[in-house]
Design a protein around this motif. Structure first.
Motif, short mmCIF file in Angstrom:
data_model
loop_
_atom_site.label_atom_id
_atom_site.label_comp_id
_atom_site.label_asym_id
_atom_site.label_seq_id
_atom_site.Cartn_x
_atom_site.Cartn_y
_atom_site.Cartn_z
N ILE A 1 8.29 1.50 -5.17
CA ILE A 1 8.27 2.94 -5.44
C ILE A 1 7.90 3.65 -4.15
N ASN A 2 8.79 4.53 -3.70
CA ASN A 2 8.59 5.19 -2.41
C ASN A 2 8.35 6.69 -2.50
N THR A 3 8.62 7.28 -3.66
CA THR A 3 8.39 8.72 -3.85
C THR A 3 7.88 8.97 -5.26
N THR B 1 -10.59 0.95 -3.76
CA THR B 1 -11.39 0.36 -4.83
C THR B 1 -10.49 -0.20 -5.93
N GLN B 2 -9.52 0.59 -6.39
CA GLN B 2 -8.64 0.08 -7.44
C GLN B 2 -7.71 -1.01 -6.92
N GLY C 1 1.13 -0.41 -5.74
CA GLY C 1 1.88 -0.52 -4.49
C GLY C 1 2.22 0.84 -3.92
N TYR C 2 2.60 1.78 -4.79
CA TYR C 2 2.91 3.13 -4.33
C TYR C 2 1.68 3.79 -3.70
N LEU C 3 0.54 3.67 -4.36
CA LEU C 3 -0.68 4.27 -3.83
C LEU C 3 -1.06 3.66 -2.49
N TYR C 4 -0.94 2.35 -2.38
CA TYR C 4 -1.39 1.67 -1.16
C TYR C 4 -0.38 1.81 -0.02
#
Length: 251
Positions: free
Chosen positions: A64-66, A171-172, A109-112
Motif C-alpha cells: 500500500i503506497n497511498t 511502538t505498534q 507496512g503502509y505506516l512504516y
C-alpha cells in the motif's frame, strides 16, 4: 515559494507540497526567513498530503503506497477534492468489509514504509529552521479567515507532534498485528475464538522498535514540547493572532 503558498492557502495541499518541496530544495542551506518559510510549509504539507493522496495503482501485490489504495481495498468511495470543506468532501465505505480488505500487516507496512519516512523528513525540515522564523498565513481553503502568525514556538510544537507520531508507529510496529481483518469481520466469532486461532497476535516481534520509539518520545518529543511551551510563554507580542498560543488565565 509564492506559488506554493498560494496553493496552500487555496487548500490544494498536493500541489503546495510539490511546489514547496522544490522551493526548499532550491534554497538549499541558505539562511533567510524565506528559506525557513519554505521548510516550514513543506514539512506541514508533506504530512498532510499523506491523507489526501487518493491515487491508486490498482495493484495490491506491491504493498500500500497511498491512502487512496487503502480506500480502494476497503471499497470506499472518496468524492470531492477539498477535505477542508466538509460540504465538498465525503468518504463512503460498505458496511461489510470486502474480501480484499488490507490485512493488519499491510496497514502496518503502509505506516512504516510510507508515513514514517515523511515524518522523518518533516523533522529534518524543522531542524533546519532558525529560531528567528516568523510568518503570517491563512487557514487552507478559507480565504475569508484572518491571517495567523507562526514562529519558532510552532516549529517546536509541530516537531514534537511528528516525533510523537513516529513513536506511536514504531511502538505498534514492534508487535504482530497481522490479522485478516475482513475474515474476522465476516466470521462473527467471539474474541476468545479469534485469539485462540491467532496465537501470535500482539506478540512482540521486533523489540528494537520499542527502543527507537522510546528515544523519539522521552528524549525528543517531550523536550520539544517543553521548549515550545517555554518559548510561547516567553513571547511579549500580541498573541491574539498566533496559530498556537497558551491561555494561562488570570489566576
Amino acid at each position: 515559494l509564492g506559488n506554493g503558498l498560494d496553493a496552500f492557502d487555496a487548500g490544494d495541499i498536493l500541489s503546495a507540497r510539490d511546489l514547496l518541496k522544490e522551493a526548499a530544495y532550491l534554497f538549499g542551506n541558505s539562511t533567510s526567513n524565506q528559506a525557513d518559510t519554505a521548510r516550514f510549509f513543506y514539512a506541514i504539507t508533506r504530512v498532510l498530503a499523506l491523507g489526501l493522496e487518493t491515487s491508486s495503482d490498482g495493484n495490491a501485490s506491491n504493498g500500500i503506497n497511498t491512502a487512496g489504495e487503502i480506500a480502494d481495498l476497503f471499497d470506499c468511495v472518496v468524492s470531492g477534492v477539498s477535505p477542508f470543506n466538509p460540504a465538498l468532501f465525503d468518504v463512503v465505505c460498505p458496511q461489510l468489509l470486502p474480501a480484499n480488505s488490507p490485512t493488519g500487516g499491510q496497514l502496518q507496512g503502509y505506516l512504516y514504509n510510507v508515513v514514517r519516512p515523511e515524518l522523518v523528513g518533516a523533522i529534518e525540515n524543522f531542524n533546519d529552521i532558525s529560531d528567528a522564523f516568523n510568518v503570517m498565513w491563512l487557514e487552507p481553503g478559507k480565504p475569508e479567515s484572518s491571517p495567523m502568525e507562526s514562529d519558532y514556538g510552532d516549529v517546536l510544537a509541530f516537531r514534537a507532534m511528528a516525533k510523537s507520531m513516529l513513536s506511536l508507529i514504531l511502538t505498534q510496529q514492534a508487535y504482530n498485528l497481522n490479522i485478516d481483518i475482513d475474515a474476522l469481520d465476516a466470521a462473527n466469532k467471539t474474541t476468545q475464538q479469534f485469539l485462540s486461532e491467532n496465537p501470535a497476535l500482539l506478540s512482540l516481534s521486533t523489540p528494537s522498535h520499542l527502543v527507537n520509539a522510546k528515544s523519539y518520545l522521552t528524549g525528543s518529543a517531550l523536550d520539544d514540547s517543553t521548549a515550545s511551551v517555554e518559548w510561547i510563554l516567553a513571547e511579549t507580542d500580541d498573541q491574539g493572532d498566533d496559530f498556537i498560543s497558551i491561555d494561562v488565565g488570570t489566576n
